[in-house]
Write a protein that holds these residues in place. Structure first.
Motif, PDB file in Angstrom:
ATOM      1  N   ALA A 190     -17.127   6.385 -36.447  1.00 41.53           N
ATOM      2  CA  ALA A 190     -16.852   6.998 -35.153  1.00 41.53           C
ATOM      3  C   ALA A 190     -16.112   6.006 -34.266  1.00 41.53           C
ATOM      4  O   ALA A 190     -15.176   6.363 -33.547  1.00 41.53           O
ATOM      5  N   GLN A 213     -19.611  13.331 -38.050  1.00 48.27           N
ATOM      6  CA  GLN A 213     -19.746  11.911 -38.368  1.00 48.27           C
ATOM      7  C   GLN A 213     -21.136  11.407 -38.099  1.00 48.27           C
ATOM      8  O   GLN A 213     -21.700  11.618 -37.038  1.00 48.27           O
ATOM      9  N   THR A 228     -14.279  16.796 -36.962  1.00 48.89           N
ATOM     10  CA  THR A 228     -14.493  15.600 -37.767  1.00 48.89           C
ATOM     11  C   THR A 228     -15.510  14.685 -37.105  1.00 48.89           C
ATOM     12  O   THR A 228     -16.390  14.134 -37.770  1.00 48.89           O
TER      13      THR A 228
END
Lengths: 771, 244
Positions: free
Chosen positions: A458, A452, A448
């Motif tokens: 983040a 980002q 993931t």
């Protein structure tokens, strides 16, 4: 009584006759009858005994006279006669007493009768009385003799018997004695034996007690060792006993020194106990394999907290096996294995399959929303850990800090050391059980993160990870695998975040300002950049509140630890974000200025700097950065003041005069210098005067470009103040005689402000007090 | 009181069901205090804002059933919303708390309920709790109004005081009862993962001995209304005694 008297009268008369006849015979004095007679005679006949004797006599002879022949016969036949006489004499005795009174009453007539009694019988009696009596006596005596002889014989026989009996009795006695003697030793022996038996019985009881106390019954041994008996009440009771035996044995042996029995018992029980522990171990192993695997009695789908409950037997077993830590840790290893795989399977289920019939939806469904995706996973883990911990606590019978804890609070204190050990077990187990989950979690989080692009997201993820890192640290400890993994992930996310903002900073640096853009406000890219910083800082601010909220609740020791890195973090963020923007403002502006001199770089820089400062304004934690910015702004302001002053001076027309004034040699009079000749000076002063009437006195068009109005007035005022000062100096110089101005006052007073400083200040709107 | 003690001593024993609850509502409505009163039987003084999510548990007795409650106490503050939202998943019951002396906390209920309905399982049982009923003087939300709202949104409703402990057990028991009813009716299957309910060891043993589950005293009382009434009759009594 009177009626009877006629019948007895003959008798009395006969006796009287008999008595009188026998009285003169003293030779037979020893004959009782005669003795009696004599007595009677001597005493007279009228007394009763005499009468009686006489009566007896008459009876005796009355019968004889009636049959004289018979009398002789009677004498001859002794045996017969004797008995008759005996009975007669007996009768006599009887009647003597019985009739004594009757005789008394009718004595007279009887005596007369006696006299008239037949003389034959009396004579006979007188003649033969003695003999008769003797005969009778002898007969009786003979009878006596023979009777006594018989008695004697019988007595002899009896004697003989008795003697025999006596002898036999003696014999018996002797025998008895002998027997007694013989028996005595037997009895002694028996007594001894009985005593011995008693002792033995006591010993036996003691031994039985000992045995029952110091050995296990076969049932108990079976309970302990047999594979068929599952651990349960019986088993644990037997174990308790074995342990007790060992303890008792040790106590005994510590007093008496090691005995064989003691050593044997200890050896036996220890082998039994070992078997028991082995059995518990096997039991736990099989139970643990079953736990969570869901293969109890029917097929069950797996749920992280389904059936996470320890049965009392299981708890008891665990508690006991704590005495064999190596076995327990092996058993727990098994449990940990099964729990690991179960949890892993459930986690993957929750990720991909969701709840029953897909609700709640699988976590991966929200993978497009990183914050939710990661948050859901971490929340799931958090919940799983709580359940796992509860299970472990119940397995180890550790009450939570709460009702359970309160209930067993006292016992807990007592076992403090033990509790610490238990805590360790629990911590270890929970750590291990959920540790495996960190793999898939890490994988997903990293995926993931890698995908980002938005630094803000983040950053948010990074904060979320930090939040959970802290939570996990409190729940499963700092060294737990999952904590470690979270730390790692949060480091990765930090890196991703910083990489992102650094990249953005670098991109900003490459930015070239649009040469055609005449605007003096910060350019859009910088504004966008700073907007992002603003977003990041608000995220940070809320996370910082976390920390402060937490530090209030936690100990101050934790405080410094958790806070400083985050502050360090934000400093770094500020550096990374603000520095490129600054650089852009300074260097890019410089370049632009070079290619486009008309562009007001100073104002642009000041505008940009104040903009950056404005962004940081609302964040208290950004003070350091803000201060450094302020210093920079101050610098730029001073620079601008200088520039502006010169500009203004130029505008006022005083510049040449002032330059000359400032550069002149003190020895040379001012009026002698070209630019300060009275005429030139007058022109300059006139120009100054007209400038004073213009708009620019109050308002500088250049400074109007500054976004911060405050700076505008500040710079302008400072420049004007300097102008006032320099004008004042000019006036002073002009008035000085050394400078050889004729009509100095006229020269200065010709035009506004007429050499009057206070007037100039008034015009500029400056306070007098400035001086 | 006696009941409570009995529960406490049997804490370590087995249970029939395990249920997950989530406690939600605006910040400062007394969620943590309510929970503290429920698990510790005492008022939590100087309570701080909850950070993220906190966990506690307690076993209660409902009729013949022993139910272990895993309670997830969430932070009401907006900034934790993203964290707390993740905890709806797998909850069988939600205790939605507002403050009767704070109208704002009541007005925001719809938002909370919407979250709960959207994020939790469709069988989620929601109990609305008006907390701080001891501060009658400062009341801003009438009982009738809240009750109407609850009826409109198909949730149970009660008022409690976590200060005095008044009625504090009721929402938890009410929730448990509703969940048991949905298990009984078959709409909720404790065997399924993620339902927020699961069988305890005790129920397992019973099931093993008799193939079908039966709920004994619960059967025949299907109507929510009756259940509610019964609980209300029953619970204040216990709560009062607990105060003494």
């Amino acid at each position: 009584m009177t009626s009877s008297s006629p019948s007895t009268s003959p008798l009395v008369s006969r006796r009287a006759v008999f008595g009188s006849s026998s009285s003169p015979s003293p030779t037979h004095g020893r004959n009782p009858v005669s003795l009696r007679l004599y007595k009677v005679l001597g005493a007279g006949f009228e007394d009763e005994p005499t009468k009686e004797a006489l009566r007896t006599l008459s009876e005796l002879y009355g019968a004889t006279s009636a049959s004289g022949a018979k009398t002789t016969l009677v004498n001859g036949k002794t045996a017969k006669g004797e008995t008759q006489v005996d009975s007669d004499t007996d009768d006599d005795d009887d009647t003597e007493e019985g009739a004594s009174e009757e005789a008394k009453l009718s004595l007279g007539p009887f005596l007369s009768d006696e006299v008239t009694a037949p003389t034959g019988a009396a004579a006979h009696a007188r003649k033969n009385l003695r003999r008769d009596i003797d005969v009778k006596l002898a007969g009786s005596s003979r009878k006596f003799l023979s009777a006594l002889g018989q008695v004697d014989q019988k007595l002899d026989a009896l004697q003989a018997y008795i003697t025999t009996m006596r002898a036999q009795c003696d014999q018996a006695h002797t025998q008895l004695h002998t027997t007694n003697e013989a028996c005595k030793s037997l009895l002694d022996q028996a007594g001894n034996l009985r005593q011995e038996r008693d002792t033995v019985a006591t010993q036996q009881t003691i031994l039985n007690l000992f045995v029952s106390r110091f050995t296990l019954t076969s049932e108990e041994v079976i309970a302990l060792t047999s594979r068929d008996v599952l651990p349960g009440k019986r088993f644990f009771a037997a174990m308790d006993k074995a342990v007790k035996i060992r303890e008792d044995c040790r106590v005994l042996m510590s007093v008496d020194g090691p005995t064989k029995a003691g050593v044997d018992i200890i050896a036996a029980t220890s082998s039994n106990l070992e078997q028991a522990y082995d059995k518990i171990f096997r039991y736990l192993t099989s139970e643990f394999q079953a736990i969570g695997r869901g293969n109890r009695d029917w097929e069950r789908s797996v749920d992280p907290d389904a059936n996470l409950e320890a049965s009392p037997t299981l708890k008891e077993a665990v508690r006991r096996l704590r005495d064999r830590p190596e076995l327990l840790s092996d058993a727990l290893e098994v449990l940990s294995q099964t729990r690991q795989s179960t949890l892993l399977a459930t986690f993957l289920d929750a990720l991909t399959r969701g709840g029953p019939s897909g609700l709640p939806r699988p976590i991966e469904l929200h993978a497009h929303d990183p914050l939710r995706y990661i948050g859901d996973m971490l929340a799931w883990l958090h919940q799983a850990i709580a359940a796992e911990r509860e299970f472990m606590e119940s397995l180890f019978e550790l009450g939570r800090d709460g009702i359970g804890g309160r209930m067993i609070g006292s016992a807990r204190k007592f076992e403090k050391g033990r509790m610490g050990e238990v805590e360790e077990w629990i911590g270890d187990m929970v750590d291990k059980n959920v540790g495996k989950l960190s793999g898939p979690l890490k994988l997903r989080v990293q995926q993931t993160l890698r995908s980002q692009e938005s630094p803000i997201l983040a950053y948010k993820v990074s904060n979320l990870l930090k939040f959970y890192e802290l939570t996990m640290r409190r729940t499963i400890g700092e060294d737990a695998v999952l904590s470690e993994a979270l730390r790692e992930m949060s480091d990765v996310s930090d890196k991703v975040f910083f990489d992102a903002i650094e990249a953005q900073g670098r991109a900003l640096l490459r930015l070239l300002l649009n040469l055609d853009d005449t605007a003096l406000t910060p350019p859009a890219p910088i504004q966008e950049h700073m907007q992002m910083l603003r977003d990041i800082l608000s995220v940070y601010e809320s996370s910082r509140l976390d920390d402060s909220g937490r530090t209030e609740a936690e100990e101050s020791g934790e405080d410094g630890k958790s806070k400083s890195p985050s502050e360090f973090g934000v400093e770094r963020i500020l550096d990374v974000m603000v520095d490129p923007a600054l650089e852009v403002c300074l260097t890019a502006a410089e370049e632009k200025r070079r290619s486009r001199p008309s562009w007001d770089q100073a104002v642009f820089v000041l505008n940009s700097l104040t903009y950056l400062q404005g962004v940081l304004e609302s964040y208290a934690f950004a003070s350091t950065k803000r201060e450094s910015l302020s210093a920079m702004i101050e610098d730029k302001v001073n620079q601008l003041v200088e520039e502006h002053y010169h500009d203004v001076l130029k505008d006022t027309g005083l510049d040449t005069v002032i330059i000359v004034l400032q550069a002149k040699d003190p020895g040379v009079p001012l009026s002698r210098l070209d630019a300060a000749q009275p005429h030139e000076l007058s022109v300059a002063l006139q120009k100054f005067s007209s400038w004073l009437s213009g708009l620019e006195v109050m308002h500088s068009p250049r400074l109007a470009q500054l976004t911060v109005q405050r700076l505008h007035s500040k710079i302008h005022q400072t420049a004007l103040a300097r102008l006032v000062k320099i004008y004042q100096r000019l006036c002073e110089e002009v008035r000085r005689p050394e400078n050889r101005y004729e009509a100095a006052s006229t020269l200065l007073g010709g035009q506004r402000p007429f050499g009057q400083i206070h007037l100039l200040k008034q015009i500029f709107g400056l306070g007098d007090e400035d001086e | 009181m006696a009941d409570y003690d009995a529960d406490a001593t049997e804490l370590l024993e087995t249970y029939d069901f395990l249920m997950k609850y989530i406690i939600i509502g605006e910040a400062g409505t007394g969620k943590s205090c309510l929970l503290h009163q429920f698990t510790h039987n005492s008022f939590k003084d100087h309570s701080q804002h909850t950070i993220g999510v906190e966990f506690s548990s307690r076993t209660v007795k409902l009729g013949e059933k022993r139910i272990k409650l895993q309670l997830w106490d969430t932070a009401g503050q907006e900034r934790f919303r993203s964290v707390t939202r993740s905890y709806y998943r797998g909850a069988a019951g939600a205790i939605l708390v507002y403050d009767i002396t704070n109208r704002q906390s009541f007005q925001n209920l719809s938002r909370w309920l919407a979250d709960a309905r959207a994020l939790a399982s469709p069988n989620l049982v929601v109990v609305l709790v008006g907390n701080k009923s001891d501060r009658e003087d400062e009341r801003e939300v009438e009982w009738a109004e809240a009750s109407r709202w609850a009826a409109e949104h198909d949730v149970h409703f009660l008022e409690t005081s976590s200060l005095t402990g008044d009625n504090v057990e009721a929402p938890f028991l009410l929730c448990a009862r509703s969940i048991l009813l949905s298990i009984e009716s078959g709409s909720l299957d404790p065997d399924k993962a993620g339902s927020g309910v699961s069988y305890g060891d005790r129920a397992l043993r019973r099931v093993n001995s008799s193939s079908r589950l039966s709920f004994g005293s619960l059967s025949g009382r299907r109507k929510k209304g009756t259940v509610k009434l019964r609980l209300k009759d029953y619970v204040p009594g216990t709560a009062n005694s607990e105060c003494c």
